[in-house]
Enzyme design. Sequence first.
Site, short mmCIF file in Angstrom:
data_model
loop_
_atom_site.label_atom_id
_atom_site.label_comp_id
_atom_site.label_asym_id
_atom_site.label_seq_id
_atom_site.Cartn_x
_atom_site.Cartn_y
_atom_site.Cartn_z
N SER A 142 0.85 -1.20 0.00
CA SER A 142 0.00 0.00 0.00
C SER A 142 0.88 1.24 0.00
O SER A 142 1.99 1.23 0.55
CB SER A 142 -0.87 0.00 1.25
OG SER A 142 -1.49 1.26 1.42
N TYR A 155 -1.53 -0.99 10.44
CA TYR A 155 -1.64 -1.26 9.00
C TYR A 155 -0.40 -0.75 8.25
O TYR A 155 0.21 -1.47 7.46
CB TYR A 155 -2.91 -0.58 8.46
CG TYR A 155 -3.17 -0.85 7.00
CD1 TYR A 155 -3.59 -2.10 6.57
CD2 TYR A 155 -3.02 0.16 6.04
CE1 TYR A 155 -3.84 -2.35 5.23
CE2 TYR A 155 -3.27 -0.08 4.69
CZ TYR A 155 -3.68 -1.34 4.30
OH TYR A 155 -3.92 -1.59 2.96
N1 LIG Z 1 -8.82 -1.12 -0.99
C1 LIG Z 1 -7.82 -0.28 -0.86
O1 LIG Z 1 -7.98 0.96 -0.94
C2 LIG Z 1 -6.42 -0.78 -0.65
C3 LIG Z 1 -5.38 0.15 -0.65
C4 LIG Z 1 -4.08 -0.29 -0.47
C5 LIG Z 1 -3.83 -1.65 -0.31
N2 LIG Z 1 -4.86 -2.53 -0.29
C6 LIG Z 1 -4.53 -3.94 -0.09
O2 LIG Z 1 -5.13 -4.72 -1.10
C7 LIG Z 1 -5.41 -6.02 -0.59
C8 LIG Z 1 -6.86 -6.36 -0.87
O3 LIG Z 1 -7.67 -5.42 -0.18
P1 LIG Z 1 -9.20 -5.17 -0.51
O4 LIG Z 1 -9.43 -3.71 -0.42
O5 LIG Z 1 -9.59 -5.91 -1.72
O6 LIG Z 1 -9.86 -5.82 0.80
P2 LIG Z 1 -11.11 -6.81 0.99
O7 LIG Z 1 -12.18 -6.51 0.01
O8 LIG Z 1 -11.41 -6.74 2.44
O9 LIG Z 1 -10.49 -8.23 0.62
C9 LIG Z 1 -9.56 -8.85 1.44
C10 LIG Z 1 -9.39 -10.28 0.95
O10 LIG Z 1 -8.45 -10.93 1.82
C11 LIG Z 1 -9.03 -12.16 2.25
N3 LIG Z 1 -8.52 -12.53 3.56
C12 LIG Z 1 -8.67 -11.85 4.73
N4 LIG Z 1 -8.09 -12.54 5.73
C13 LIG Z 1 -7.56 -13.66 5.18
C14 LIG Z 1 -6.85 -14.78 5.70
N5 LIG Z 1 -6.53 -14.87 7.01
N6 LIG Z 1 -6.46 -15.75 4.84
C15 LIG Z 1 -6.77 -15.68 3.52
N7 LIG Z 1 -7.44 -14.66 2.98
C16 LIG Z 1 -7.84 -13.67 3.81
C17 LIG Z 1 -10.53 -11.89 2.26
O11 LIG Z 1 -11.27 -13.09 2.11
P3 LIG Z 1 -11.89 -13.98 3.29
O12 LIG Z 1 -12.56 -13.04 4.25
O13 LIG Z 1 -12.82 -14.88 2.56
O14 LIG Z 1 -10.74 -14.71 3.88
C18 LIG Z 1 -10.68 -11.07 0.99
O15 LIG Z 1 -10.73 -11.92 -0.13
C19 LIG Z 1 -5.06 -5.98 0.89
O16 LIG Z 1 -3.77 -6.49 1.09
C20 LIG Z 1 -5.09 -4.49 1.21
O17 LIG Z 1 -4.29 -4.16 2.31
C21 LIG Z 1 -6.15 -2.13 -0.46
#
Ligand SMILES: NC(=O)c1ccc[n+]([C@@H]2O[C@H](COP(=O)([O-])OP(=O)(O)OC[C@H]3O[C@@H](n4cnc5c(N)ncnc54)[C@H](OP(=O)(O)O)[C@@H]3O)[C@@H](O)[C@H]2O)c1
Length: 255
Positions: A142, A155
């Site tokens: 991120s 985070y």
């Molecule tokens: N959205 C943003 O603005 C943003 C910005 C910067 C970075 N990111 C990064 O991008 C990535 C995806 O984020 P997102 O926004 O798409 O979040 P999200 O919609 O909450 O998705 C998170 C994913 O991770 C899975 N997950 C959570 N805990 C897990 C575990 N213990 N084992 C395996 N899978 C797990 C969840 O599935 P289950 O609950 O089914 O396990 C879900 O598929 C993350 O690393 C986040 O930090 C996001």
Amino acid sequence: MPQLEDSTIWLTGASSGIGEALARRLARIPCRLAISARRADVLEKLAGELNEGPATVRAFPLDVTDRDAVRQTTDAIAGAFGPVDVLIANAGTYKPDDPEHFDAEICDDTMRLNFSGAVYCIEAVMPAMIERRSGYIVGVSSLVGYRGLPRASAYGASKAALINFLEALRFGLHHHGVQVSIVNPGFVKTPLTDKNDFEMPFLMPADRAVEVMVRGMERGKKEIYFPWQLAWIFKLMRVLPFPLYHRLIAARTGK
Ligand SMILES: NC(=O)c1ccc[n+]([C@@H]2O[C@H](COP(=O)([O-])OP(=O)(O)OC[C@H]3O[C@@H](n4cnc5c(N)ncnc54)[C@H](OP(=O)(O)O)[C@@H]3O)[C@@H](O)[C@H]2O)c1
């Protein structure tokens, strides 16, 4: 350049948000796509839907914080699809923290998922990649990992750790023909950011974000960042001296 076509791609965190959008995008490429997350029912449904396209998609439900389970899943993927050519370690979460109600458990949990979860996946795929002298490791970190921000000490620390880890790892892997990309998103509209109650500048739809990711992966970019406007603001802030950075962020966020 890394090859996505005709490769075995393992994507974690595929059940929602960026991961789900990326699974949908990758399924348009003829490849073998292994998708992981904890919610097996969601994954199975998605895999069933995506199998209609040119990719062969299979669900491998997994909690990435369980190191043994990560190893077993890697073996299961290799058994079904052959060794992993491309790992996309995307699973992660964000929990806001607050010094007035500080709980180190939030730090532990966040590090275990955002940092160790990715490290366990890398540990499981790396030996075979080194042996074959080919492979591609993509870690989703991120822009928040660049510098400390209010309510993101856990985070931000986990994402900073991941950036540093991958950047360091790249030096060693380079000689073995294994490439590494670091993905640094800004704000992307997903269930993770839907919970945020603060202003999110340049918020990006997930389908646009994954287009930038795939383009960057096809070119083997060392860092893939988006949206570019926010990324460049963060890049500039990275070089500011501490007092100036603090004044700027405190004024902007009222913290
Ligand atoms: N959205 C943003 O603005 C943003 C910005 C910067 C970075 N990111 C990064 O991008 C990535 C995806 O984020 P997102 O926004 O798409 O979040 P999200 O919609 O909450 O998705 C998170 C994913 O991770 C899975 N997950 C959570 N805990 C897990 C575990 N213990 N084992 C395996 N899978 C797990 C969840 O599935 P289950 O609950 O089914 O396990 C879900 O598929 C993350 O690393 C986040 O930090 C996001």
